[in-house]
Design an enzyme around this catalytic site. Structure first.
Site, PDB file in Angstrom:
ATOM      1  N   HIS A  76       0.294  21.945   1.996  1.00  0.00           N
ATOM      2  CA  HIS A  76       0.375  20.488   1.875  1.00  0.00           C
ATOM      3  C   HIS A  76      -0.804  19.882   2.612  1.00  0.00           C
ATOM      4  CE1 HIS A  76       1.571  19.945   6.087  1.00  0.00           C
ATOM      5  NE2 HIS A  76       2.422  20.952   5.917  1.00  0.00           N
ATOM      6  N   ASP A 198      17.935  35.048   7.259  1.00  0.00           N
ATOM      7  CA  ASP A 198      17.671  35.997   8.336  1.00  0.00           C
ATOM      8  C   ASP A 198      18.285  35.506   9.649  1.00  0.00           C
ATOM      9  OD1 ASP A 198      16.048  37.373  10.541  1.00  0.00           O
ATOM     10  OD2 ASP A 198      15.347  38.401   8.740  1.00  0.00           O
ATOM     11  N   SER A 213       4.457  25.851   8.126  1.00  0.00           N
ATOM     12  CA  SER A 213       3.892  25.470   6.830  1.00  0.00           C
ATOM     13  C   SER A 213       2.748  26.418   6.462  1.00  0.00           C
ATOM     14  CB  SER A 213       3.351  24.037   6.878  1.00  0.00           C
ATOM     15  OG  SER A 213       4.385  23.119   7.062  1.00  0.00           O
TER      16      SER A 213
END
Length: 254
Positions: A76, A198, A213
């Site tokens: 992004h 997890d 990210s």
């Protein structure tokens, strides 16, 4: 490139005379005349603009593109904190970092990774786009692994893994489940919806946190996407972009 203090000095050394300036706005270059105004209260000339010296942040490198020597990260864009517009990129470096602390995420609260930056340059930044931050790499991490890239049509709902560094400098694989796949071209950053399954990662971070990210998503031995955002009201869930989209963008950097 000039710092904000240097710009202030240049304006005052010119005694209020007008400048011809060229700027880039909405992808186009425009030329304007700028005439500073004298401020009696502050005893100096003002130009009515704000100059940002620099910006720094933490994110994850997604992949290296051996075809043209570039790298892709984040998935992004980086936005200006004041205008929320995509921050123009003049120059910059990607450097190595070590995770030193985790602020755990929770319902309605976004967690984050805290890191120490190291004096080790990975590459030079080239472009800040809606589908990631890109650059030319100068060093390849010793932890790098080779994967083929899946097309969007090959991505499946079900089990997958993310590769992320949440402690020190060593990336680890963590299990996730892809729950939704979208082909809406208007929302590339939300091509994939997934949830963290997890237990070790959930215990450490609460799910997806800032700094993750760009974390690669692996499914069936292939790179299928990269983490982009956390779903704030449920940090166990997140969004991801197709790896193919990021690869195509990196191929444009010639």
């Amino acid at each position: 490139m000039y710092s904000s203090n240097e710009v202030t000095a240049i304006l005052n050394d010119n005694n209020g005379m007008p400048y011809t300036i060229k700027l880039k706005r909405d992808g186009r270059y425009k030329t304007f005349t700028l005439k500073p105004e004298y401020s009696p209260r502050e005893g100096c000339y003002k130009a009515g603009m704000w100059v940002r010296d620099s910006s720094a942040g933490i994110g994850t490198m997604t992949f290296y593109n051996d075809d043209n020597g570039t790298f892709a990260s984040l998935g992004h864009q980086i936005n200006d904190v004041d205008t929320n517009a995509i921050m123009p990129l003049l120059q910059g470096e990607a450097v190595s970092a070590s995770v030193t602390k985790i602020q755990k995420g929770g319902t309605g609260a976004t967690g984050s990774l805290w890191c120490d930056f190291e004096d080790y340059t990975i590459g030079r930044l080239l472009d800040n786009t809606s589908c990631g931050l890109y650059g030319a790499y100068s060093q390849i991490s010793e932890n790098a692994l080779g994967y083929e890239i899946s097309s969007p049509q090959e991505v499946e709902k079900g089990a997958a893994e993310i590769i992320s560094t949440v402690e020190g400098k060593t990336p680890q694989k963590y299990s996730i489940e892809i729950t939704r796949i979208s082909y809406n071209k208007g929302e590339e950053q939300k091509d994939i919806v997934f949830r963290v399954t997890d237990k070790k990662l959930l215990e450490k971070t609460g799910g997806i946190v800032q700094g993750m990210s760009g974390s690669p998503i692996i499914q069936n031995g292939r790179l299928v996407g990269a983490v982009t955002h956390v779903i704030v009201n449920n940090p166990e869930k997140g969004y991801a972009i197709f790896a193919q989209t990021m690869y195509e963008k990196s191929e444009e950097l010639n």
